[in-house]
Motif scaffolding. Structure first.
Motif, PDB file in Angstrom:
ATOM      1  N   SER A  30      48.236   0.051  28.553  1.00 45.42           N
ATOM      2  CA  SER A  30      49.329   0.688  28.797  1.00 45.42           C
ATOM      3  C   SER A  30      50.347  -0.416  29.534  1.00 45.42           C
ATOM      4  N   PRO A  31      50.766  -1.374  28.957  1.00 42.66           N
ATOM      5  CA  PRO A  31      51.546  -2.597  29.553  1.00 42.66           C
ATOM      6  C   PRO A  31      52.913  -1.903  30.249  1.00 42.66           C
ATOM      7  N   ARG A  32      53.254  -2.536  31.383  1.00 42.17           N
ATOM      8  CA  ARG A  32      54.645  -1.891  31.928  1.00 42.17           C
ATOM      9  C   ARG A  32      55.632  -2.921  31.844  1.00 42.17           C
ATOM     10  N   GLU A  33      55.404  -4.239  31.615  1.00 41.46           N
ATOM     11  CA  GLU A  33      56.343  -5.115  31.534  1.00 41.46           C
ATOM     12  C   GLU A  33      56.242  -6.114  30.444  1.00 41.46           C
ATOM     13  N   ILE A  34      57.251  -6.202  29.407  1.00 39.68           N
ATOM     14  CA  ILE A  34      56.922  -6.966  28.018  1.00 39.68           C
ATOM     15  C   ILE A  34      58.181  -7.728  27.727  1.00 39.68           C
ATOM     16  N   ILE A  35      57.879  -8.867  27.239  1.00 40.45           N
ATOM     17  CA  ILE A  35      59.089  -9.770  26.832  1.00 40.45           C
ATOM     18  C   ILE A  35      58.761 -10.220  25.448  1.00 40.45           C
ATOM     19  N   ASP A  36      59.835 -10.013  24.705  1.00 41.60           N
ATOM     20  CA  ASP A  36      59.745 -10.328  23.240  1.00 41.60           C
ATOM     21  C   ASP A  36      60.547 -11.486  22.959  1.00 41.60           C
ATOM     22  N   LEU A  37      59.865 -12.648  22.872  1.00 42.15           N
ATOM     23  CA  LEU A  37      60.488 -14.056  22.866  1.00 42.15           C
ATOM     24  C   LEU A  37      60.868 -14.176  21.114  1.00 42.15           C
ATOM     25  N   GLY A  38      62.235 -14.629  21.314  1.00 39.94           N
ATOM     26  CA  GLY A  38      62.789 -14.796  19.819  1.00 39.94           C
ATOM     27  C   GLY A  38      62.984 -13.667  19.213  1.00 39.94           C
ATOM     28  N   CYS A  39      63.528 -12.512  19.883  1.00 35.29           N
ATOM     29  CA  CYS A  39      63.563 -11.283  19.476  1.00 35.29           C
ATOM     30  C   CYS A  39      64.561 -11.206  18.306  1.00 35.29           C
ATOM     31  N   GLY A  40      65.291 -12.179  18.121  1.00 32.90           N
ATOM     32  CA  GLY A  40      66.206 -12.103  16.925  1.00 32.90           C
ATOM     33  C   GLY A  40      67.307 -10.735  16.999  1.00 32.90           C
ATOM     34  N   PRO A  41      67.454 -10.113  15.908  1.00 36.67           N
ATOM     35  CA  PRO A  41      68.616  -9.017  16.171  1.00 36.67           C
ATOM     36  C   PRO A  41      67.915  -7.660  16.757  1.00 36.67           C
ATOM     37  N   GLY A  42      66.767  -7.800  17.307  1.00 34.89           N
ATOM     38  CA  GLY A  42      66.337  -6.817  18.077  1.00 34.89           C
ATOM     39  C   GLY A  42      65.051  -5.777  17.352  1.00 34.89           C
ATOM     40  N   ASN A  43      64.869  -5.894  15.924  1.00 40.45           N
ATOM     41  CA  ASN A  43      64.017  -5.160  15.242  1.00 40.45           C
ATOM     42  C   ASN A  43      62.508  -5.324  15.732  1.00 40.45           C
ATOM     43  N   SER A  44      62.049  -6.377  16.320  1.00 40.13           N
ATOM     44  CA  SER A  44      60.735  -6.382  16.897  1.00 40.13           C
ATOM     45  C   SER A  44      60.621  -5.949  18.355  1.00 40.13           C
ATOM     46  N   THR A  45      61.645  -5.855  19.099  1.00 37.14           N
ATOM     47  CA  THR A  45      61.901  -5.317  20.379  1.00 37.14           C
ATOM     48  C   THR A  45      62.131  -3.678  20.276  1.00 37.14           C
ATOM     49  N   ARG A  46      62.442  -3.184  19.075  1.00 36.68           N
ATOM     50  CA  ARG A  46      62.475  -1.752  18.908  1.00 36.68           C
ATOM     51  C   ARG A  46      61.176  -1.283  18.668  1.00 36.68           C
ATOM     52  N   PRO A  53      56.652   3.102  24.923  1.00 40.95           N
ATOM     53  CA  PRO A  53      57.848   4.024  25.245  1.00 40.95           C
ATOM     54  C   PRO A  53      58.144   3.942  26.702  1.00 40.95           C
ATOM     55  N   ASN A  54      57.127   3.847  27.656  1.00 44.68           N
ATOM     56  CA  ASN A  54      57.334   4.128  28.951  1.00 44.68           C
ATOM     57  C   ASN A  54      57.288   2.556  29.551  1.00 44.68           C
ATOM     58  N   ALA A  55      57.189   1.597  28.782  1.00 46.51           N
ATOM     59  CA  ALA A  55      57.184   0.108  29.151  1.00 46.51           C
ATOM     60  C   ALA A  55      58.609  -0.413  29.301  1.00 46.51           C
ATOM     61  N   ARG A  56      58.857  -1.286  30.199  1.00 50.26           N
ATOM     62  CA  ARG A  56      60.110  -2.050  30.336  1.00 50.26           C
ATOM     63  C   ARG A  56      59.908  -3.200  29.220  1.00 50.26           C
ATOM     64  N   ILE A  57      61.021  -3.099  28.501  1.00 48.33           N
ATOM     65  CA  ILE A  57      60.901  -4.229  27.560  1.00 48.33           C
ATOM     66  C   ILE A  57      62.102  -5.060  27.401  1.00 48.33           C
ATOM     67  N   ILE A  58      61.912  -6.457  27.363  1.00 47.03           N
ATOM     68  CA  ILE A  58      63.244  -7.402  27.519  1.00 47.03           C
ATOM     69  C   ILE A  58      62.888  -8.343  26.264  1.00 47.03           C
ATOM     70  N   GLY A  59      64.309  -8.041  25.332  1.00 54.13           N
ATOM     71  CA  GLY A  59      64.226  -8.797  24.371  1.00 54.13           C
ATOM     72  C   GLY A  59      64.949 -10.283  24.578  1.00 54.13           C
ATOM     73  N   ALA A  60      64.417 -11.605  24.196  1.00 58.39           N
ATOM     74  CA  ALA A  60      65.009 -12.673  24.592  1.00 58.39           C
ATOM     75  C   ALA A  60      65.179 -13.594  23.122  1.00 58.39           C
ATOM     76  N   ASP A  61      66.256 -14.358  23.253  1.00 61.90           N
ATOM     77  CA  ASP A  61      66.593 -15.134  22.139  1.00 61.90           C
ATOM     78  C   ASP A  61      67.556 -16.235  22.672  1.00 61.90           C
ATOM     79  N   ALA A  62      67.527 -17.471  21.833  1.00 64.26           N
ATOM     80  CA  ALA A  62      68.449 -18.332  21.889  1.00 64.26           C
ATOM     81  C   ALA A  62      69.586 -18.331  21.339  1.00 64.26           C
ATOM     82  N   SER A  63      69.902 -17.344  20.335  1.00 60.13           N
ATOM     83  CA  SER A  63      71.004 -17.242  19.490  1.00 60.13           C
ATOM     84  C   SER A  63      72.030 -16.012  19.797  1.00 60.13           C
ATOM     85  N   GLU A  64      73.155 -16.331  20.265  1.00 56.09           N
ATOM     86  CA  GLU A  64      74.039 -15.359  20.776  1.00 56.09           C
ATOM     87  C   GLU A  64      74.316 -14.346  19.599  1.00 56.09           C
ATOM     88  N   ASN A  65      74.272 -15.037  18.270  1.00 56.94           N
ATOM     89  CA  ASN A  65      74.628 -14.318  17.235  1.00 56.94           C
ATOM     90  C   ASN A  65      73.552 -13.037  17.064  1.00 56.94           C
TER      91      ASN A  65
END
Length: 257
Positions: A30-46, A53-65
């Protein structure tokens, strides 16, 4: 580097998301803190939010688009701009899971990259990654061959550099980081309605850097040349569809020392 296009990328959202679903399903606890590296348009973050559902999840990417689309489609999730080539040390030891779905192949020097992203983990945390391994697939060979042909090589003054290593090389890197890791490969058999669909898939990934170096007219001619070769390698099935095989390499490594 060529800009990313989230709309083009998401034309095959279901197929691109399935490996993230499969990888997230292998994560335990039951991880509490997750980072999604190269999350793109957020599909993997979702996918991660649905899995934990109870974790804090951060999506991170180098593309503003990509991040703009991720925030639009997932207003309840957190996203930040992050370049994996930069200094990550400020986040060392902060995450229970570092997740990456089809991102690392765009980042240089994996022998240096993997220890840096592994450093983001808390004790007993897990690094979970998926990297395409399609160098031996016809589409990849055809694009490379045509780009290096006499007709086209003058249009590409800088030969594309591929950062992906071999599976035994990843084994050795991970074995230096931890005693607890697993590796596997899955080949997805995507059902494509036409050869044009395969080209559309690759426009947002494998063809992206080539098309960025060409004029619009040259780009369409380059694609026409690629398409002509594809006809020989991707025959139609009885129902008219095409099997598009796509191997992907996975690993999960836990921080035990």
């Amino acid at each position: 580097m060529a800009d990313w296009n989230s709309e083009q990328y998401l034309k095959f959202k279901a197929q691109r998301t399935q490996p993230a679903i499969d990888l997230a399903a292998r994560l335990e606890g039951s991880p509490r803190e997750i980072i999604d590296l190269g999350c793109g348009p957020g599909n993997s973050t979702r996918v991660l939010k649905n899995r934990f559902p109870n974790a804090r999840i951060i999506g991170a990417d180098a593309s503003e688009n990509m991040l703009e689309k991720a925030r639009l489609d997932n207003p309840d999730l957190e996203f930040l701009l992050l370049d994996l080539n930069g200094d990550l040390s400020a986040s060392n030891g902060k995450f229970d899971v570092v997740f990456s779905n089809a991102c690392f192949q765009w980042v240089e020097n994996h022998r240096e990259l993997l220890p840096r992203v592994f450093g983001l983990l808390k004790p007993n945390g897990a690094l979970a990654a998926q990297i395409p391994m399609n160098f031996d697939e016809p589409i990849h060979k055809i694009i490379t061959s045509i780009s290096e042909s006499e007709k086209w090589r003058g249009k590409f003054p800088e030969k594309r550099i591929f950062h992906t290593l071999t599976q035994p090389e990843y084994f050795d890197i991970l074995s230096e980081l931890t005693d607890n890791f697993e590796l596997w490969q899955t080949t997805y058999f995507h059902r494509m309605p036409s050869l044009e669909s395969i080209i559309e898939w690759y426009r947002s990934t494998g063809l992206r850097t080539y098309l960025a170096a060409l004029s619009e007219a040259d780009g369409e001619e380059f694609i026409a040349d690629v398409s002509e070769e594809l006809k020989l390698e991707y025959p139609k099935q009885q129902n008219g569809e095409i099997i598009f095989k796509f191997p992907r390499f996975f690993f999960i490594a836990k921080k035990t020392r």
